[in-house]
Design an enzyme around this catalytic site. Structure first.
Site, PDB file in Angstrom:
ATOM      1  N   ASP A  65      19.041  53.036  48.101  1.00 13.48           N
ATOM      2  CA  ASP A  65      18.000  52.906  47.076  1.00 13.48           C
ATOM      3  C   ASP A  65      18.351  51.904  45.975  1.00 13.48           C
ATOM      4  O   ASP A  65      17.741  51.904  44.907  1.00 13.48           O
ATOM      5  CB  ASP A  65      17.691  54.272  46.451  1.00 13.48           C
ATOM      6  CG  ASP A  65      18.903  54.886  45.754  1.00 13.48           C
ATOM      7  OD1 ASP A  65      19.994  54.297  45.823  1.00 13.48           O
ATOM      8  OD2 ASP A  65      18.749  55.954  45.143  1.00 13.48           O
ATOM      9  N   GLU A  66      19.318  51.029  46.216  1.00 12.97           N
ATOM     10  CA  GLU A  66      19.671  49.986  45.245  1.00 12.97           C
ATOM     11  C   GLU A  66      20.008  48.687  45.966  1.00 12.97           C
ATOM     12  O   GLU A  66      20.686  48.705  46.991  1.00 12.97           O
ATOM     13  CB  GLU A  66      20.874  50.401  44.382  1.00 12.97           C
ATOM     14  CG  GLU A  66      20.560  51.465  43.354  1.00 12.97           C
ATOM     15  CD  GLU A  66      21.722  51.703  42.403  1.00 12.97           C
ATOM     16  OE1 GLU A  66      21.504  52.340  41.367  1.00 12.97           O
ATOM     17  OE2 GLU A  66      22.843  51.259  42.697  1.00 12.97           O
TER      18      GLU A  66
END
Length: 370
Positions: A65-66
């Site tokens: 998620d990054e």
């Protein structure tokens, strides 16, 4: 808990990382199972969205998620970095109905710090080198600084360093004497200086292969703990082999149950030669377990392989003539698992009541793929 709402944190004190049995039985609380397969699919689609703004070589997927994006060169098409960030956030919400945050900085370290310490509160934020004294040096406690964990924080605290500003002004030669090359990196990172290229580890020299897990129940029997340790050593060795790496330093961490006061130990031992052979790692962990285990109930285990080097050769041993075949066997077993699934080959301990590998092979990211 993968995530807890702000209201949950405020009203019930439940936070990300809490166990399900700690959640009160309250009709206002809604528990939703993680849909990990969907999560991974959306993550892939989000990365495809980034391709509209920068070429693929300018994207580094840091985690599920990054991501880091290097937008230098995209200004003529989309505008300055803040404009690009705003466009990406809008498209994420319009396309996926997802809220996000973007930190902008002159390097990966500053961008990540900006994200964690400011952008997550306001959506988009920008840090420059001029902001370091005002924004970075004030960061405390030290574990808020990316790359500083609880153990390193305690060591720095014992040296009288409690803020990033104090770290930035601590004598460089003394940091290097205590921490080696890591001391040099800590010093310059405290000034916001990071010369690593996109996709390179932010903290160089920390490359390792590890696995940790909080057990689904308390383990009272030391022999059962050893069964899980063997499974974890297998996974750590496999991760190293998948990158054609080997390591000399093996670490074992044991966490005791809160019912007995918690605590535990984390110890390391270095071998004469680097290895990625499962049983080499396991036997070393057994030695550490025998020396430091306190006959308490175990709730968490971690195993790591560090001091990494390329697995280009093997030192033969007159007293272990089959060492080269053990190494080759590891790669063969990995190939079978890669082709047929991680549960295609399991050790016997995985079929005992203590084993966890069979159960975890059905999970995605530690959760059922719903």
């Amino acid at each position: 808990m993968l995530a807890a709402s702000p209201a949950m944190k405020k009203d019930y004190g439940i936070r990300t990382g809490s166990r399900l049995f700690e959640i009160p039985d309250d009709p206002d609380i809604v528990i939703v199972s993680a849909q990990m397969s969907t999560y991974l699919e959306i993550s892939t689609e989000v990365t495809r969205l980034f391709h509209k703004y920068v070429p693929k070589e300018s994207i580094h997927t840091y985690s599920v998620d990054e991501s880091f994006l290097e937008v230098d060169g995209s200004e003529r098409m989309f505008g300055e970095a803040e404009e690009i960030a705003t466009m990406i956030l809008k498209e994420l919400e319009d396309t996926f109905h997802l809220k996000a945050a973007i930190g902008i900085g002159p390097n990966m370290l500053m961008a990540k710090l900006c994200l964690d310490l400011e952008a997550k509160k306001k959506g988009v934020a920008v840090w420059t080198y001029e902001d370091v004294p005002e924004k970075l040096w004030r960061v405390a406690p030290l574990r808020e600084m990316w790359g500083i964990g609880p153990r390193l924080e305690r060591r720095l605290n014992r040296m009288g360093i409690t803020t990033v500003g104090q770290l930035a002004h601590y004598p460089l030669d003394r940091l290097e004497k205590v921490f080696g090359v890591m001391g040099n990196q800590l010093f310059y990172h405290a000034h916001g200086i990071d010369l690593s290229e996109l996709g390179a580890p932010i903290i160089q020299g920390q490359i390792s292969y590890g696995k940790s897990q909080i057990l689904l129940r308390d383990y009272h029997d030391p022999s059962h703990v050893k069964h899980v340790m063997l499974e974890m050593c297998e996974e750590v060795a496999r991760r190293a082999r998948s990158n054609d790496k080997a390591g000399r330093t093996i670490s074992l961490g044991i966490g005791y149950s809160k019912t007995e006061g918690g605590g535990g130990f984390h110890r390391s031992r270095s071998l004469d030669q680097p290895t990625n052979i499962t049983m080499d790692i396991y036997y070393t962990c057994l030695q550490l377990f025998k020396e430091f285990y306190e006959e308490k109930t175990v709730r968490s285990i971690s195993v790591a392989l560090s001091n990494i080097s390329e697995d280009t050769s093997i030192q033969l041993d007159l007293f272990d003539t089959g060492r080269d075949r053990k190494r080759e066997l590891g790669y063969v077993m990995d190939a079978i698992r890669d082709k047929y699934g991680s549960d295609a080959l399991l050790r016997g301990v995985s079929y005992t009541e203590a084993g966890t590998a069979l159960h975890r092979s059905k999970l995605v990211g530690g959760h059922f793929a719903e």
